[in-house]
Enzyme design. Structure first.
Site, PDB file in Angstrom:
ATOM      1  N   LYS A   1      36.124   0.725  18.932  1.00 10.00           N
ATOM      2  CA  LYS A   1      34.749   1.002  18.517  1.00 10.00           C
ATOM      3  C   LYS A   1      34.706   1.604  17.110  1.00 10.00           C
ATOM      4  O   LYS A   1      33.760   1.360  16.350  1.00 10.00           O
ATOM      5  CB  LYS A   1      34.076   1.910  19.527  1.00 10.00           C
ATOM      6  CG  LYS A   1      33.902   1.300  20.911  1.00 10.00           C
ATOM      7  CD  LYS A   1      32.867   0.185  20.915  1.00 10.00           C
ATOM      8  CE  LYS A   1      33.404  -1.217  20.877  1.00 10.00           C
ATOM      9  NZ  LYS A   1      32.329  -2.251  20.907  1.00 10.00           N
TER      10      LYS A   1
ATOM     11  N   TYR B   1      40.038   2.147  23.539  1.00  7.84           N
ATOM     12  CA  TYR B   1      38.619   1.774  23.454  1.00  7.84           C
ATOM     13  C   TYR B   1      37.955   2.466  22.269  1.00  7.84           C
ATOM     14  O   TYR B   1      37.227   1.831  21.493  1.00  7.84           O
ATOM     15  CB  TYR B   1      37.895   2.142  24.751  1.00  7.84           C
ATOM     16  CG  TYR B   1      36.426   1.773  24.724  1.00  7.84           C
ATOM     17  CD1 TYR B   1      36.028   0.441  24.731  1.00  7.84           C
ATOM     18  CD2 TYR B   1      35.432   2.753  24.681  1.00  7.84           C
ATOM     19  CE1 TYR B   1      34.681   0.087  24.692  1.00  7.84           C
ATOM     20  CE2 TYR B   1      34.090   2.412  24.639  1.00  7.84           C
ATOM     21  CZ  TYR B   1      33.717   1.082  24.651  1.00  7.84           C
ATOM     22  OH  TYR B   1      32.381   0.737  24.607  1.00  7.84           O
TER      23      TYR B   1
END
Length: 311
Positions: A179, A175
């Site tokens: 990002k 994740y």
């Protein structure tokens, strides 16, 4: 900075596309754009749910959005959605790359990429690239890419991350990398737009810690009901609302004070409050890494974004 949705200017005549608009930040972003006069396309994977949300948005804003079926985890779906928009409209003023998945169990996209990087970055890279000709027909187009303060938790990204196997998979590392990729892409798009001399504003935003379904979605996919309930409880205690979490995105996509390559987030320690200029890591601002990611993304998606004004 003191800013609220009351500061959003009149957007009549502008067309916006918001990904992930059926809930959370995307819903709140679409709602305020509609309330201020924009013609809004809400892009979502589940067309039936999107139609239901469209009715809710219409009632809340007195303006009906257009539903666009889009699965960012499927590059064929991305191509079809972009083609549909390009054939239907003569320009696109605003693109908000908002949709995302957070910390699910290991999954792959339809094209064999790790799900989080494949959805959060590659899907939006391909969508933006395919919509650039339409964006460049608008007088003052903007692309807002939504990242997270979680981009600060990782130190880099490489090409093998795009197709990382299940062995050694860490949902939170993946994740964070997705990002990080969002910020790298946003800044590289800005650099390329300025080098090409086109009037495209590429900026980024992050919501701080906002109460959305995103935190519980990963545990639900893994069948961990207790963890999903835990996240719901934490959200009630410490998170700001999804409406407030959407403020940085709305500021980035509408404020006349936004600068090229700007990155915006909540003002109170980056977690909540009115939007202000946010900080990105040195890794996220590395132009060499951004250029590499761009090249990897072109090869992975088959989309090579062209920054030339259509004649």
């Amino acid at each position: 900075m003191t800013w609220s949705t009351a500061d959003i200017p009149d957007l009549t005549g502008q067309r916006a596309l918001v990904t992930g608009a059926t809930s959370g930040l995307g819903y709140e972003t679409a709602l305020e754009l509609l309330r201020h006069g924009a013609d809004v396309l809400i892009a979502a994977r589940n067309a039936e749910k999107a139609e239901q949300v469209s009715a809710t948005l219409t009632q809340a804003s007195n303006k009906e959005p257009t539903v666009l079926e889009l699965d960012l985890a499927d590059l064929t779906s991305v191509e079809k959605a972009a083609d549909s928009v390009s054939k239907t409209y003569d320009k696109l003023d605003l693109l908000v790359n908002n949709a995302g998945v957070m910390a699910p169990p290991y999954r792959q996209t339809a094209d064999g990429f790790e799900l989080q990087l494949g959805t959060n970055h590659l899907g939006h890279f391909a969508l933006t690239g395919r919509l650039l000709p339409l964006l460049l027909k608008a007088p003052a187009p903007r692309v807002v890419t939504v990242s997270s303060f979680m981009h600060k938790t990782v130190r880099g990204i490489n090409e093998t991350d795009l197709r990382r196997p299940e062995q050694g998979y860490s949902k939170w590392v993946a994740y964070g990398k997705s990002k990080l990729a969002n910020v790298l892409f946003m800044l590289e798009l800005d650099r390329r737009a300025r080098a090409a001399g086109v009037n495209l504003l590429s900026v980024g935003a992050h919501p701080g810690y906002a109460a959305t379904h995103l935190q519980a979605a990963g545990p639900e996919l893994a069948g961990r009901a207790f963890e999903a309930r835990m996240w719901a409880g934490i959200n009630k205690l410490v998170a700001q609302s999804a409406a407030a979490g959407a403020w940085p995105s709305l500021y980035a996509v509408t404020s006349p004070d936004v600068r090229p390559g700007g990155y915006y987030g909540p003002g109170f320690f980056g977690f909540r409050g009115a939007p202000t200029t946010a900080s990105a890591t040195g890794t996220a601002k590395d132009p060499v890494l951004a250029e590499r990611l761009w090249a990897w993304s072109v090869e992975a998606t088959g989309v090579d974004p062209t920054l030339t004004v259509p004649r």
